[in-house]
Design a protein around this motif. Structure first.
Motif: not given
Length: 220
Positions: A70-81, A124-136
């Protein structure tokens, strides 16, 4: 009711549990237009130039090592904007934009999502498997469904470094789950369903133009 710890149901996110009606770029363009009053064509052309230096900022690009947490994603998107707003001459409005962007609800749960997650999470135990960024992870919280999932069973491609249906993605998931646990995948994409089925997982295709979540009634 006691949960079945010998079974785990892993859900995809996009077009399985929730969806959006527009591209992320379109949401950003409209938000900039509303905040700064700049015409859409100017915003679009400026984005087209700036995004050349930011691989995958809007493209369908997985395994993004610049956004592996999440930290790196925030830095990357903040730099872009930051660069975008400087080019547009509205840098003083960047903070307002970033704050509104973070809080803007851009995804929508399918009508029966919470009902099925609530019922299945009791057994049941539920989980997530997703393509995408940490901000999900933030989207999951925003949509108020995080309580249904085991937080140790959330697997996101950019955090892992591989995306579905890459063998390395599935191997990573398998490494994190005990070998005697039956894994059930609920996904909307055939390529993910086919790979999971090939390695012995039980699979359910969630097609919201057809039966949707009703295919999971056998699990309740």
């Amino acid at each position: 009711m006691k949960k079945r710890i010998n079974k785990i149901i892993l859900f995809d996110l996009g077009d399985t549990l929730f969806s959006r009606d527009r591209l992320i770029k379109d949401y950003d363009i409209d938000l900039i237009k509303n905040i700064a009053g700049i015409d859409r064509q100017t915003i679009e052309s400026t984005i087209s130039e700036i995004e050349k230096e930011y691989s995958g900022i809007y493209k369908h690009w997985f395994d993004n090592d610049k956004c592996n947490n999440l930290e790196n994603e925030y830095k990357y998107t903040t730099s872009f904007f930051t660069n975008l707003f400087e080019e547009l001459g509205i840098k003083n409005q960047l903070e307002d934009f970033l704050a509104e962007r973070k809080n803007e609800i851009r995804y929508k749960l399918f009508p029966e999502t919470k009902d099925y997650l609530s019922k299945l999470s009791m057994k049941y135990i539920l989980g997530i498997v997703t393509n995408g960024r940490p901000s999900r992870r933030e989207i999951i919280k925003q949509l108020k469904i995080e309580k249904y999932f085991d937080q140790n069973m959330i697997f996101i491609s950019d955090e892992i470094g591989h995306s579905k249906p890459n063998k390395k993605f599935f191997n990573y998931v398998l490494h994190k789950i005990e070998s005697d646990v039956e894994i059930i995948l609920c996904d909307d994409e055939n390529r993910n369903i086919d790979y999971a089925k090939g390695i012995g997982w039980k699979v359910y295709k969630i097609d919201h133009k057809n039966k949707g979540f009703k295919v999971l009634d056998v699990l309740q």
